[in-house]
Design a protein around this motif. Sequence first.
Motif: not given
Length: 170
Positions: A61-89
Amino acid sequence: MKHILLVDGYNMIGAWQALRQLRDTDFESARDQLVELMAEYQAAEGYRVIIVFDAYLVQGNASRYRKSGVEVIYTAKNETADEHIERLTNELKGRHVQIHVATSDMTEQNVIFGNGALRKSARELEIEVGIAKSTIDQQVKDTNETSRFSRISASPEVMEKLERMRRGLS
């Protein structure tokens, strides 16, 4: 104005020489190093930083956590970082929000421009991170130099007078 920086994590690791070399020997350390560098950048620049890593071909599954104040996201299976970034924008844009996307992927840059975001190339961000790191290092050095001589808080002029007195020069 609130500034948000979305970072294509693996794009930066592949583009920055130091991270690319580290990736070749220890992939996890390269990710951790990127997060730490972006935490320093976030502290220096005041941006909200979100790093997105691809999990496109990875089970889970996708995961999201904070490390040193930075948000870190691992996308879900079959989702690219590009697709996730587009959605976030689209999700994060607002009247008093300026979104910046760090990627050197030309296709991605065209899409994020259409969403109203600004782009930073991998090289541009690497330079900015280096400048921020140098600034922080100098501030720490200056603070350590000042505190090495005195534990009291005084203006530079007073400290100079005290130093001259200590040396018998006044």
